[in-house]
Design an enzyme around this catalytic site. Structure first.
Site, short mmCIF file in Angstrom:
data_model
loop_
_atom_site.label_atom_id
_atom_site.label_comp_id
_atom_site.label_asym_id
_atom_site.label_seq_id
_atom_site.Cartn_x
_atom_site.Cartn_y
_atom_site.Cartn_z
N GLY A 36 0.79 -1.17 0.17
CA GLY A 36 -0.06 0.05 -0.04
C GLY A 36 0.93 1.21 -0.04
N HIS A 39 2.31 4.61 -4.68
CA HIS A 39 2.75 5.98 -5.66
C HIS A 39 2.66 5.46 -7.10
CE1 HIS A 39 6.38 3.90 -5.24
NE2 HIS A 39 6.46 3.82 -3.95
N GLU A 40 3.33 6.36 -7.81
CA GLU A 40 3.48 6.13 -9.30
C GLU A 40 4.33 4.80 -9.52
OE1 GLU A 40 1.40 7.46 -11.30
OE2 GLU A 40 2.44 6.64 -12.88
N HIS A 42 4.25 1.84 -7.78
CA HIS A 42 3.66 0.75 -7.81
C HIS A 42 2.49 0.70 -8.89
CE1 HIS A 42 3.99 1.45 -3.63
NE2 HIS A 42 4.12 0.43 -3.41
#
Ligand code: PAF
Length: 299
Positions: A36, A39-40, A42
């Site tokens: 979790g 951000h970009e 992931h």
């Protein structure tokens, strides 16, 4: 996007999604395991999963097994609603967000032994960390049974160990290691970047700048690792308040330190900025060169 929290729901929804996709001639499941605080970086893994599969599944689970007793488990950033919105917007069809009681109904008696590869680098700084990572990744792969699973290059030792686990245990999954996503100034995206205050964030730019200098020396023909490491250290030394844990050039398969570098070798840096430990790496001669300048004096 459907969000499920139990293994039974997960199995059922995956069966349904696979069946629906088969009607359209597909049926491959791509899986992105995460903790979790998306951000970009992931979300780029989701893009990769979607390119290679028909159904994109993601898990969000902050895995207690991979945190040491003095580490940041309790303050690890959590944003379930924001994460769900980001995952949905990027095309995740199934989000598995189990509680600890689902993944570990009791203290596991059996864990994956990551072997000697886990003793070095991050493993030396974080005893037990990789046994925790591999155990949860093995469980998640068994629960989701994806055709392809996508991990980030940013955590290169983790990626190397997962690759070794999949190979050595014959796990039936295609593994994809996706390139690191960076901020415009070169800093690798990481969920832990939120811990940095503005001054620390500015100073953290020295990490990609040090890697960029090491890469430039390699591109100019330097192959002696002590010289390459000295180039990176010269940049890191610009900030006497930073504490590098290691700067190394290692074999991509074994992560053993090398004396001489060649294409594919991994240049790695781990250091602490304030209380936050940051990691970064580059694959010499292979990954796109990092563009970054060391930070100037504070404004
Ligand atoms: O890289 C991470 O976010 C975690 O280590 C992983 C692979 C999801 C296992 O908890």
């Amino acid at each position: 996007m459907l969000t499920v929290t139990t293994a039974g729901e997960l199995r059922e929804e995956l069966r349904r999604l696979r069946e629906d996709a088969r009607v359209l001639g597909g049926g491959r499941v791509g899986f992105v395991p995460t903790m979790g605080a998306l951000h970009e970086g992931h979300l780029a893994l989701v893009d990769e999963a979607r390119r290679r599969a028909d159904v994109a599944a993601m898990s969000i689970f902050v895995n207690p097994l991979q945190f040491g007793p003095s580490e940041d488990l309790s303050r690890y950033p959590r944003d379930p609603d924001g994460d769900a919105a980001k995952a949905r917007a990027r095309g995740v069809q199934l989000l598995f967000a189990p509680g600890v009681e689902v993944i570990y109904p009791r203290e596991p008696l059996v864990r994956i032994d990551p072997g000697a590869l886990a003793q070095r680098w991050e493993g030396a700084a974080r005893p037990g960390h990789f046994a925790g990572v591999l155990t949860v990744v093995a469980k998640l792969l068994h629960l989701v049974q994806p055709d392809v699973a996508v991990f980030g290059q940013k955590d290169v030792q983790q990626a190397t160990l997962i690759r070794a686990m999949v190979r050595d245990l014959d796990l039936p999954v295609e593994l994809v290691i996706a390139p690191t996503v960076r901020e415009p100034d070169g800093l690798a995206l990481s969920s832990r970047n939120v811990y940095l205050d503005p001054d620390e964030r500015r100073r953290a730019r020295v990490i990609p700048a040090a890697l960029a200098r090491l890469e430039a020396a390699y591109a100019a023909g330097e192959r002696r690792v002590p010289r390459l490491v000295a180039e990176a250290n010269a940049v890191l030394a610009l900030d006497p308040q930073l504490w590098p844990d290691y700067v190394a050039v290692a074999d991509p398969e074994t992560l053993e330190p090398l004396d001489l570098a060649s294409d594919g070798a991994i240049a790695m840096i781990a250091l602490r900025v304030g209380k936050t430990r940051l990691l970064d790496n580059a694959i010499l001669g292979v990954s796109p060169r990092i563009v970054a300048e060391p930070p100037g004096p504070p404004a």
